[in-house]
Design a protein around this motif. Structure first.
Motif, PDB file in Angstrom:
ATOM      1  N   MET A   1       0.846  -1.176   0.000  1.00 11.71           N
ATOM      2  CA  MET A   1       0.000   0.000   0.000  1.00 11.71           C
ATOM      3  C   MET A   1       0.891   1.238   0.000  1.00 11.71           C
ATOM      4  O   MET A   1       1.688   1.426   0.917  1.00 11.71           O
ATOM      5  N   PRO A   2       0.780   2.088  -1.000  1.00  6.87           N
ATOM      6  CA  PRO A   2       1.615   3.286  -1.045  1.00  6.87           C
ATOM      7  C   PRO A   2       1.199   4.305   0.014  1.00  6.87           C
ATOM      8  O   PRO A   2       0.031   4.405   0.376  1.00  6.87           O
ATOM      9  N   THR A   3       2.185   5.042   0.481  1.00  5.35           N
ATOM     10  CA  THR A   3       1.909   6.081   1.468  1.00  5.35           C
ATOM     11  C   THR A   3       1.296   7.303   0.771  1.00  5.35           C
ATOM     12  O   THR A   3       1.251   7.372  -0.456  1.00  5.35           O
ATOM     13  N   LYS A   4       0.844   8.255   1.583  1.00  3.81           N
ATOM     14  CA  LYS A   4       0.249   9.469   1.029  1.00  3.81           C
ATOM     15  C   LYS A   4       1.239  10.213   0.147  1.00  3.81           C
ATOM     16  O   LYS A   4       0.900  10.698  -0.939  1.00  3.81           O
ATOM     17  N   LYS A   5       2.472  10.296   0.624  1.00  2.72           N
ATOM     18  CA  LYS A   5       3.511  11.016  -0.128  1.00  2.72           C
ATOM     19  C   LYS A   5       3.770  10.333  -1.471  1.00  2.72           C
ATOM     20  O   LYS A   5       3.921  10.994  -2.506  1.00  2.72           O
ATOM     21  N   GLN A   6       3.824   8.999  -1.469  1.00  2.00           N
ATOM     22  CA  GLN A   6       4.060   8.271  -2.714  1.00  2.00           C
ATOM     23  C   GLN A   6       2.898   8.467  -3.689  1.00  2.00           C
ATOM     24  O   GLN A   6       3.098   8.603  -4.894  1.00  2.00           O
ATOM     25  N   ARG A   7       1.659   8.499  -3.165  1.00  2.00           N
ATOM     26  CA  ARG A   7       0.501   8.713  -4.027  1.00  2.00           C
ATOM     27  C   ARG A   7       0.516  10.112  -4.644  1.00  2.00           C
ATOM     28  O   ARG A   7       0.200  10.282  -5.814  1.00  2.00           O
ATOM     29  N   ARG A   8       0.895  11.108  -3.829  1.00  2.00           N
ATOM     30  CA  ARG A   8       0.976  12.478  -4.346  1.00  2.00           C
ATOM     31  C   ARG A   8       2.033  12.593  -5.438  1.00  2.00           C
ATOM     32  O   ARG A   8       1.818  13.224  -6.473  1.00  2.00           O
ATOM     33  N   THR A   9       3.187  11.982  -5.213  1.00  2.00           N
ATOM     34  CA  THR A   9       4.261  12.031  -6.199  1.00  2.00           C
ATOM     35  C   THR A   9       3.842  11.363  -7.500  1.00  2.00           C
ATOM     36  O   THR A   9       4.098  11.867  -8.595  1.00  2.00           O
ATOM     37  N   ARG A  10       3.169  10.237  -7.383  1.00  2.00           N
ATOM     38  CA  ARG A  10       2.704   9.528  -8.574  1.00  2.00           C
ATOM     39  C   ARG A  10       1.657  10.354  -9.324  1.00  2.00           C
ATOM     40  O   ARG A  10       1.645  10.416 -10.553  1.00  2.00           O
ATOM     41  N   ALA A  11       0.776  10.998  -8.582  1.00  2.00           N
ATOM     42  CA  ALA A  11      -0.255  11.824  -9.212  1.00  2.00           C
ATOM     43  C   ALA A  11       0.367  12.994  -9.965  1.00  2.00           C
ATOM     44  O   ALA A  11      -0.133  13.399 -11.020  1.00  2.00           O
ATOM     45  N   LYS A  12       1.460  13.546  -9.452  1.00  2.00           N
ATOM     46  CA  LYS A  12       2.132  14.657 -10.131  1.00  2.00           C
ATOM     47  C   LYS A  12       2.623  14.247 -11.515  1.00  2.00           C
ATOM     48  O   LYS A  12       2.594  15.029 -12.460  1.00  2.00           O
ATOM     49  N   THR A  13       3.106  13.022 -11.637  1.00  2.00           N
ATOM     50  CA  THR A  13       3.628  12.583 -12.926  1.00  2.00           C
ATOM     51  C   THR A  13       2.528  12.486 -13.973  1.00  2.00           C
ATOM     52  O   THR A  13       2.784  12.646 -15.166  1.00  2.00           O
ATOM     53  N   PHE A  14       1.275  12.237 -13.536  1.00  2.72           N
ATOM     54  CA  PHE A  14       0.183  12.123 -14.499  1.00  2.72           C
ATOM     55  C   PHE A  14      -0.454  13.478 -14.830  1.00  2.72           C
ATOM     56  O   PHE A  14      -1.227  13.582 -15.770  1.00  2.72           O
ATOM     57  N   ARG A  15      -0.149  14.509 -14.057  1.00  5.51           N
ATOM     58  CA  ARG A  15      -0.712  15.841 -14.309  1.00  5.51           C
ATOM     59  C   ARG A  15      -0.115  16.492 -15.551  1.00  5.51           C
ATOM     60  O   ARG A  15      -0.743  17.315 -16.188  1.00  5.51           O
ATOM     61  N   HIS A  16       1.089  16.153 -15.877  1.00  9.43           N
ATOM     62  CA  HIS A  16       1.791  16.807 -16.973  1.00  9.43           C
ATOM     63  C   HIS A  16       1.957  15.847 -18.142  1.00  9.43           C
ATOM     64  O   HIS A  16       2.113  14.643 -17.964  1.00  9.43           O
ATOM     65  N   GLU A  17       1.955  16.428 -19.313  1.00  9.41           N
ATOM     66  CA  GLU A  17       2.164  15.613 -20.505  1.00  9.41           C
ATOM     67  C   GLU A  17       3.634  15.706 -20.896  1.00  9.41           C
ATOM     68  O   GLU A  17       4.177  16.798 -21.069  1.00  9.41           O
ATOM     69  N   TYR A  18       4.266  14.581 -20.988  1.00 11.77           N
ATOM     70  CA  TYR A  18       5.680  14.538 -21.338  1.00 11.77           C
ATOM     71  C   TYR A  18       5.832  14.117 -22.793  1.00 11.77           C
ATOM     72  O   TYR A  18       5.166  13.198 -23.261  1.00 11.77           O
ATOM     73  N   VAL A  19       6.704  14.821 -23.493  1.00 14.59           N
ATOM     74  CA  VAL A  19       6.976  14.512 -24.886  1.00 14.59           C
ATOM     75  C   VAL A  19       8.487  14.316 -25.023  1.00 14.59           C
ATOM     76  O   VAL A  19       9.272  15.158 -24.584  1.00 14.59           O
TER      77      VAL A  19
END
Length: 108
Positions: A1-19
């Motif tokens: 089970m990921p911690t709150k901090k790990q979930r926030r970090t993962r969510a940040k990666t999906f907020r931006h579109e990388y090219v």
């Protein structure tokens, strides 16, 4: 089970579109195309990954064994030194029994 901090970090990666892009000689960004891997490349990558896994485990086990022996030798060396030193102290210092005998002889 990921911690709150790990979930926030993962969510940040999906907020931006990388090219994935490359800058050409004129200074323009050129988007790189993804080429699918050939079966030979997939096999080579899998083989290399498997080799790294085996190598990593072996190295870590060897390091652990090496450190175990090292600290065991240090511990036994310290114990031997301490026992030897305490036996020397006992041999040099006269016991209370010897002092009483010596004291009686001196008094006589």
């Amino acid at each position: 089970m990921p911690t709150k901090k790990q979930r926030r970090t993962r969510a940040k990666t999906f907020r931006h579109e990388y090219v994935i892009a490359e800058i050409d000689a004129e200074g323009n960004e050129v988007e790189l195309e993804r080429t699918p891997l050939t079966p030979e490349q997939k096999a080579a990558a899998a083989k290399q990954l498997e080799k790294q896994k085996k190598k990593g485990n072996k190295q870590s086990r060897l390091k652990t064994i090496h450190l175990t022996f090292k600290f065991t030798l240090i511990l036994y060396g310290f114990a031997a030194f301490t026992l030897h030193r305490s036996s020397l102290r006992k041999a040099i210092q006269p016991s209370s029994c010897c002092l009483s005998i010596i004291g009686n002889l001196v008094v006589l």
